[in-house]
Scaffold this motif. Structure first.
Motif, PDB file in Angstrom:
ATOM      1  N   VAL A   1       1.666  -3.575  -3.533  1.00  9.58           N
ATOM      2  CA  VAL A   1       1.125  -2.581  -2.604  1.00  9.58           C
ATOM      3  C   VAL A   1       1.488  -2.944  -1.164  1.00  9.58           C
ATOM      4  O   VAL A   1       1.921  -2.089  -0.387  1.00  9.58           O
ATOM      5  CB  VAL A   1      -0.408  -2.471  -2.776  1.00  9.58           C
ATOM      6  CG1 VAL A   1      -1.012  -1.663  -1.651  1.00  9.58           C
ATOM      7  CG2 VAL A   1      -0.743  -1.840  -4.105  1.00  9.58           C
ATOM      8  N   LEU A   2       1.338  -4.223  -0.821  1.00  7.25           N
ATOM      9  CA  LEU A   2       1.633  -4.619   0.555  1.00  7.25           C
ATOM     10  C   LEU A   2       3.127  -4.536   0.823  1.00  7.25           C
ATOM     11  O   LEU A   2       3.559  -4.284   1.941  1.00  7.25           O
ATOM     12  CB  LEU A   2       1.129  -6.048   0.814  1.00  7.25           C
ATOM     13  CG  LEU A   2      -0.380  -6.229   0.740  1.00  7.25           C
ATOM     14  CD1 LEU A   2      -0.760  -7.658   1.026  1.00  7.25           C
ATOM     15  CD2 LEU A   2      -1.095  -5.297   1.692  1.00  7.25           C
ATOM     16  N   ASP A   3       3.914  -4.746  -0.257  1.00  6.50           N
ATOM     17  CA  ASP A   3       5.361  -4.767  -0.080  1.00  6.50           C
ATOM     18  C   ASP A   3       5.935  -3.361  -0.026  1.00  6.50           C
ATOM     19  O   ASP A   3       6.769  -3.053   0.822  1.00  6.50           O
ATOM     20  CB  ASP A   3       5.983  -5.564  -1.247  1.00  6.50           C
ATOM     21  CG  ASP A   3       7.440  -5.857  -1.003  1.00  6.50           C
ATOM     22  OD1 ASP A   3       7.735  -6.349   0.102  1.00  6.50           O
ATOM     23  OD2 ASP A   3       8.252  -5.585  -1.893  1.00  6.50           O
ATOM     24  N   SER A   4       5.499  -2.491  -0.942  1.00 11.05           N
ATOM     25  CA  SER A   4       6.172  -1.194  -1.031  1.00 11.05           C
ATOM     26  C   SER A   4       5.209  -0.014  -1.045  1.00 11.05           C
ATOM     27  O   SER A   4       5.510   1.034  -1.586  1.00 11.05           O
ATOM     28  CB  SER A   4       7.057  -1.155  -2.278  1.00 11.05           C
ATOM     29  OG  SER A   4       6.334  -1.584  -3.403  1.00 11.05           O
ATOM     30  N   GLY A   5       4.026  -0.168  -0.482  1.00 14.95           N
ATOM     31  CA  GLY A   5       3.147   0.980  -0.289  1.00 14.95           C
ATOM     32  C   GLY A   5       2.334   1.337  -1.522  1.00 14.95           C
ATOM     33  O   GLY A   5       2.278   0.595  -2.498  1.00 14.95           O
ATOM     34  N   ILE A   6       1.711   2.523  -1.459  1.00 12.72           N
ATOM     35  CA  ILE A   6       0.752   2.960  -2.483  1.00 12.72           C
ATOM     36  C   ILE A   6       1.415   3.042  -3.858  1.00 12.72           C
ATOM     37  O   ILE A   6       2.527   3.550  -3.989  1.00 12.72           O
ATOM     38  CB  ILE A   6       0.174   4.329  -2.092  1.00 12.72           C
ATOM     39  CG1 ILE A   6      -0.594   4.225  -0.774  1.00 12.72           C
ATOM     40  CG2 ILE A   6      -0.712   4.881  -3.176  1.00 12.72           C
ATOM     41  CD1 ILE A   6      -1.104   5.532  -0.252  1.00 12.72           C
ATOM     42  N   GLN A   7       0.741   2.504  -4.876  1.00 10.03           N
ATOM     43  CA  GLN A   7       1.244   2.533  -6.248  1.00 10.03           C
ATOM     44  C   GLN A   7       0.465   3.596  -7.023  1.00 10.03           C
ATOM     45  O   GLN A   7      -0.755   3.591  -7.027  1.00 10.03           O
ATOM     46  CB  GLN A   7       1.028   1.185  -6.924  1.00 10.03           C
ATOM     47  CG  GLN A   7       1.642   0.010  -6.198  1.00 10.03           C
ATOM     48  CD  GLN A   7       3.133  -0.062  -6.404  1.00 10.03           C
ATOM     49  OE1 GLN A   7       3.609  -0.022  -7.527  1.00 10.03           O
ATOM     50  NE2 GLN A   7       3.874  -0.165  -5.315  1.00 10.03           N
ATOM     51  N   VAL A   8       1.204   4.492  -7.684  1.00 13.75           N
ATOM     52  CA  VAL A   8       0.565   5.515  -8.509  1.00 13.75           C
ATOM     53  C   VAL A   8       0.941   5.270  -9.959  1.00 13.75           C
ATOM     54  O   VAL A   8       2.090   4.947 -10.261  1.00 13.75           O
ATOM     55  CB  VAL A   8       1.000   6.925  -8.072  1.00 13.75           C
ATOM     56  CG1 VAL A   8       0.308   7.974  -8.919  1.00 13.75           C
ATOM     57  CG2 VAL A   8       0.667   7.145  -6.617  1.00 13.75           C
ATOM     58  N   TYR A   9      -0.019   5.401 -10.855  1.00  8.33           N
ATOM     59  CA  TYR A   9       0.227   5.174 -12.275  1.00  8.33           C
ATOM     60  C   TYR A   9      -0.417   6.315 -13.050  1.00  8.33           C
ATOM     61  O   TYR A   9      -1.601   6.582 -12.897  1.00  8.33           O
ATOM     62  CB  TYR A   9      -0.362   3.833 -12.705  1.00  8.33           C
ATOM     63  CG  TYR A   9       0.027   3.422 -14.099  1.00  8.33           C
ATOM     64  CD1 TYR A   9       1.157   2.677 -14.316  1.00  8.33           C
ATOM     65  CD2 TYR A   9      -0.752   3.785 -15.192  1.00  8.33           C
ATOM     66  CE1 TYR A   9       1.526   2.295 -15.592  1.00  8.33           C
ATOM     67  CE2 TYR A   9      -0.396   3.408 -16.468  1.00  8.33           C
ATOM     68  CZ  TYR A   9       0.743   2.658 -16.656  1.00  8.33           C
ATOM     69  OH  TYR A   9       1.111   2.285 -17.926  1.00  8.33           O
TER      70      TYR A   9
ATOM     71  N   ASP B   1      -4.071   1.830  -3.215  1.00  9.59           N
ATOM     72  CA  ASP B   1      -3.574   1.544  -1.877  1.00  9.59           C
ATOM     73  C   ASP B   1      -4.131   0.197  -1.433  1.00  9.59           C
ATOM     74  O   ASP B   1      -4.745  -0.527  -2.228  1.00  9.59           O
ATOM     75  CB  ASP B   1      -3.915   2.675  -0.905  1.00  9.59           C
ATOM     76  CG  ASP B   1      -5.397   2.892  -0.777  1.00  9.59           C
ATOM     77  OD1 ASP B   1      -6.149   2.167  -1.442  1.00  9.59           O
ATOM     78  OD2 ASP B   1      -5.802   3.784  -0.019  1.00  9.59           O
ATOM     79  N   ALA B   2      -3.915  -0.156  -0.168  1.00 11.36           N
ATOM     80  CA  ALA B   2      -4.230  -1.525   0.253  1.00 11.36           C
ATOM     81  C   ALA B   2      -5.713  -1.837   0.134  1.00 11.36           C
ATOM     82  O   ALA B   2      -6.079  -2.963  -0.209  1.00 11.36           O
ATOM     83  CB  ALA B   2      -3.751  -1.743   1.683  1.00 11.36           C
TER      84      ALA B   2
ATOM     85  N   GLY C   1      -1.504   9.967   4.015  1.00 10.31           N
ATOM     86  CA  GLY C   1      -0.631   9.123   3.201  1.00 10.31           C
ATOM     87  C   GLY C   1      -1.110   9.038   1.769  1.00 10.31           C
ATOM     88  O   GLY C   1      -0.312   9.052   0.830  1.00 10.31           O
ATOM     89  N   TYR C   2      -2.440   8.985   1.593  1.00 10.51           N
ATOM     90  CA  TYR C   2      -3.013   8.907   0.249  1.00 10.51           C
ATOM     91  C   TYR C   2      -2.750  10.212  -0.498  1.00 10.51           C
ATOM     92  O   TYR C   2      -2.437  10.202  -1.688  1.00 10.51           O
ATOM     93  CB  TYR C   2      -4.514   8.651   0.371  1.00 10.51           C
ATOM     94  CG  TYR C   2      -5.213   8.338  -0.933  1.00 10.51           C
ATOM     95  CD1 TYR C   2      -5.285   7.042  -1.409  1.00 10.51           C
ATOM     96  CD2 TYR C   2      -5.804   9.346  -1.679  1.00 10.51           C
ATOM     97  CE1 TYR C   2      -5.931   6.751  -2.585  1.00 10.51           C
ATOM     98  CE2 TYR C   2      -6.447   9.064  -2.864  1.00 10.51           C
ATOM     99  CZ  TYR C   2      -6.516   7.759  -3.310  1.00 10.51           C
ATOM    100  OH  TYR C   2      -7.149   7.473  -4.488  1.00 10.51           O
TER     101      TYR C   2
END
Lengths: 522, 114, 109
Positions: free
Chosen positions: A56-64, A90-91, A512-513
């Motif tokens: 998350v910190l490296d490449s932003g929000i993760q969606v699954y 998100d973070a 962003g979210y």
């Protein structure tokens, strides 16, 4: 490796959930196997959360996406909004999960020895893992109904764990009372989800947020969500279950219950910042949260001063400390619509509040674990019957001093850093609030001086059982949290830059979210 | 006609809240919680209701016929299962309290206060 | 180094300052009274009217008795409202719910 990355958002829930239901089978293989299994599962969960946090910190929000053909296909076949259950991390989600799963590891190590003489250990382990799964699910999900389900998973596991010492009528009483109020609160959350679904035919946080119009039904949902989640996080005057439940659960469980309550706190802030955001009157809702925070801080600490049951006293402090989080984030919310004020102190107040969340999880967890160590050796939780434990229980004493100094906001421990952020930013918002916060901090110190004096100082105890240091795994559990408290205290700047600031940014970044799920077509 | 289920749901929730607020018998409190739960479930089902629509079974629906929304039914099923678990645990705790104290009166079982 | 908006906080500097202050204290202590003798009556704390100082331990409920006594007016209603009755817990919860509702719906949420 790619598959691991792809499934990173869901692993922190899958690992404890599967491990929980496998535990009764594994327990057939013997005690040592079971202990190793549970500890490995908790450490594995923590590792998965760390991986997720890094992603998350490296490449932003993760969606699954759950249940779809592909875990990345958010909008299948031209849908305008997601129909499947989503995990959206998100973070701030990853931050909460990091804090909670770290405490879970310490608790797992600690309870290896703590509950050794108990009879239903494999059931305890199942419930503990379910509690962790429910807590992490609440923090990682991006779906309103899914949030309710994980809320209930965590709640039901915690009811059973509070009643774990079932020979004590007080434990069952505490579990019953918490269960009634918590179930009613959870049903109100479900009612609010129903309102939102009836209005928008969607359950996804991002989709709901993007369509939010603030009709009367939406306002009713907001009222239900704010009140219920504030109750679940123990805000005064809805805090009365906290001393009962925290006081009666086994000490190791209580340390984790603090983090589970914070998952509800996270839910509250997810709702007000992401779901409603600037659509609602942030000043009114912000001040409601500030008022709850002030009441919690003051009533919590003054009630703690007169307690003589060590865990009940600490539970009242948990109420009081969550007031700081309400205060910091409430101030951030109140000035959300005013870019000048938000830049001047709003962001700092939010960072202080969020930093305090992780700090509180660490030092309050540590303090409850030391209370458990005292209980193990003295057989009582009544401070009136203790004294002189410092002569023999040196390690526990040192851990207690670290925790007590941190919760009282003494430099250089971590509580000081987050409280300083809150004081200085809140002072710019309203000086009276900052002064109340400082008075509460002084009273906190006073009350922990009392605990220290009663339990650890005084002549050597002459009870029937000899006082000695607790077993090694309990020391390791306390040691993990104590080291984190000290490290966060010594390097607050690094923690703020790498963990807290991205989390605060994520909470404010509503667009962003939304865009991560709905895409550019909103 | 569309309001009738909503009114029933509101009525169930209010009766349940009344029991939780004013009844001191632990079993009656548990019944109150269950009533609130039924009201919320009824409300959830109602949000998916469409007038004259059929059950949401994709392969069985007649041509051109409207279906009620399937999602609230899935939600309600989940909520009923959760409610079953909480009710069972609540009642077993009430039984355990009765065994300890010999009474179901919430005023007489309280040891934790202040 | 932590930037707090209106100032900064650095625990490492703080510890260094504490160390320096401790050094000063040690220097002052080294220049202390020359008539101090270890192992004599001088070392013992003097508490008037307490013959057995060694075995005394103030119990937790007696700590801050004066504070609680002075704030009796604040504490009595507060403690009385913590009834331990589940009906009162839910009443408080619903009361706050209604209050939040009045505020949000009434003030244009």
């Amino acid at each position: 490796m790619n598959g691991l990355f792809q499934h990173a958002p869901v692993l922190p829930v899958v690992i404890p959930l599967l491990a929980a239901f496998a535990t009764p089978l594994v327990a057939k293989l013997g005690k040592t196997v079971r202990r190793t299994w549970v500890t490995t599962a908790l450490v594995g969960t923590f590792a998965a959360v760390c991986l997720l946090l890094w992603r998350v910190l490296d490449s932003g929000i993760q969606v699954y996406v759950l249940g779809g053909k592909s875990s990345t296909l958010v909008l299948p076949s031209g849908m305008a909004f997601p129909v499947r259950i989503l995990f959206e991390v998100d973070a701030i989600s990853a931050f909460m999960a990091f804090s909670g799963s770290l405490v879970a590891v310490a608790v797992g190590l600690y309870s290896i020895h703590f509950l050794r003489e108990s009879s239903a250990l494999e059931k305890h382990d199942v419930l503990l893992l379910l509690l962790v799964a429910g807590m992490l699910g609440m923090e990682l999900t991006g779906d309103a109904f899914n949030f309710f389900v994980f809320l209930e998973v965590a709640s039901v596991a915690s009811f059973a764990l509070i009643a774990y010492q079932r020979k004590r009528p007080e434990s069952i009483e505490a579990a019953f009372k918490y269960m009634v109020i918590s179930t009613v609160g959870a049903l109100f959350v479900l009612l609010a989800v129903g309102f939102l679904y009836g209005r928008y035919d969607a359950l996804n946080f991002a989709a709901l947020a993007s369509w939010m119009e603030l009709t009367t039904a939406d306002k009713l949902a907001l009222v239900l969500l704010v009140a219920s989640l504030a109750m679940k996080s123990g805000a005064v005057p809805m805090h009365m279950w906290v001393p009962d439940a925290y006081g009666e659960a086994p000490a190791s469980v209580t340390a984790l219950l603090v983090s589970v309550s914070q998952a509800s706190l996270y839910g509250l802030f997810r709702v007000v910042f992401t779901l409603y955001g600037l659509e609602m009157n942030v000043l009114v809702v912000g001040w409601i949260i500030i008022a709850l925070g002030l009441l919690s801080m003051f009533v919590g600490v003054t009630m703690a001063l007169r307690q003589h049951d060590i865990k009940r006293l600490m539970a009242y402090h948990a109420v009081s400390q969550s007031g700081y989080m309400f205060l910091g984030l409430g101030v951030g919310l109140a000035v959300l619509g005013d870019p000048v004020a938000f830049g001047a102190y709003g962001m700092k107040a939010m960072e202080g509040g969020i930093f305090h969340i992780i700090n509180h999880a660490m030092y309050k967890g540590l303090l409850f674990l030391t209370a458990g160590a005292i209980f193990l050796r003295t057989g009582t939780e009544d401070l009136n019957e203790m004294g002189g434990l410092g002569h023999k229980m040196t390690f526990t004493t040192v851990c207690f001093i670290i925790g007590a100094a941190a919760i009282s906001g003494l430099p250089p421990f971590n509580g000081f850093a987050s409280k300083l952020l809150i004081y200085e930013s809140v002072y710019l918002f309203n000086p009276i609030l900052a002064i109340i916060a400082m008075v509460v901090s002084i009273l906190t110190l006073a009350s922990f001086v009392k605990v220290f004096q009663s339990a650890f100082l005084g002549p050597k105890p002459e009870g029937p059982q000899p006082i000695r240091e607790v077993p090694v795994f309990m020391q390791v559990g306390m040691g993990v949290l104590a080291v984190v408290v000290v490290l966060f205290g010594l390097f607050p700047g690094a923690v703020l830059d790498y963990l807290v600031h991205p989390a605060a940014q994520a909470l404010v970044n509503r667009a962003g979210y939304i865009v991560q799920v709905i895409g550019g077509g909103m | 006609m569309f309001e009738a289920p909503l009114l029933a749901a509101a009525g169930l929730i209010i009766i349940g809240l009344f029991a939780v607020l004013f009844k001191t018998n632990l079993i009656k409190i548990a019944i109150g919680v269950t009533l609130i739960e039924s009201g919320v479930n009824l409300f959830l089902i109602t949000t998916g209701y469409r007038k004259g629509a059929v059950a949401p079974i994709y392969t069985l629906a007649p041509e051109g016929q409207q279906m009620v929304l399937p999602t609230p039914q899935a939600l309600t099923l989940t909520a009923i299962v959760i409610g079953f678990a909480t009710t069972a645990l609540l009642l077993s705790l009430a039984v355990a309290l009765y065994k300890h104290h010999g009474t179901l009166d919430a005023r007489k079982i309280r040891r934790l206060r202040g | 180094m932590l930037d707090t908006g209106s100032g900064f906080w650095s625990p490492l500097w703080w510890i260094a300052a504490l160390g320096a202050a401790g050094l000063v204290v040690l220097i002052i202590r080294a220049r202390g009274r020359s008539d101090y003798q270890k192992g004599t009556e001088q070392v013992k704390p003097f508490l008037s009217g307490q013959p057995e100082v060694e075995k005394q331990h103030v119990r937790a409920s007696n700590v801050y008795w004066g504070f609680l006594e002075a704030l009796k007016g604040y504490y009595r209603p507060l403690v009385q409202s913590h009834t331990g009755l589940i009906n009162d817990y839910t009443t408080w919860f619903l009361g706050v719910l209604v209050l939040v509702g009045v505020l949000i719906l009434g003030m244009g949420g």
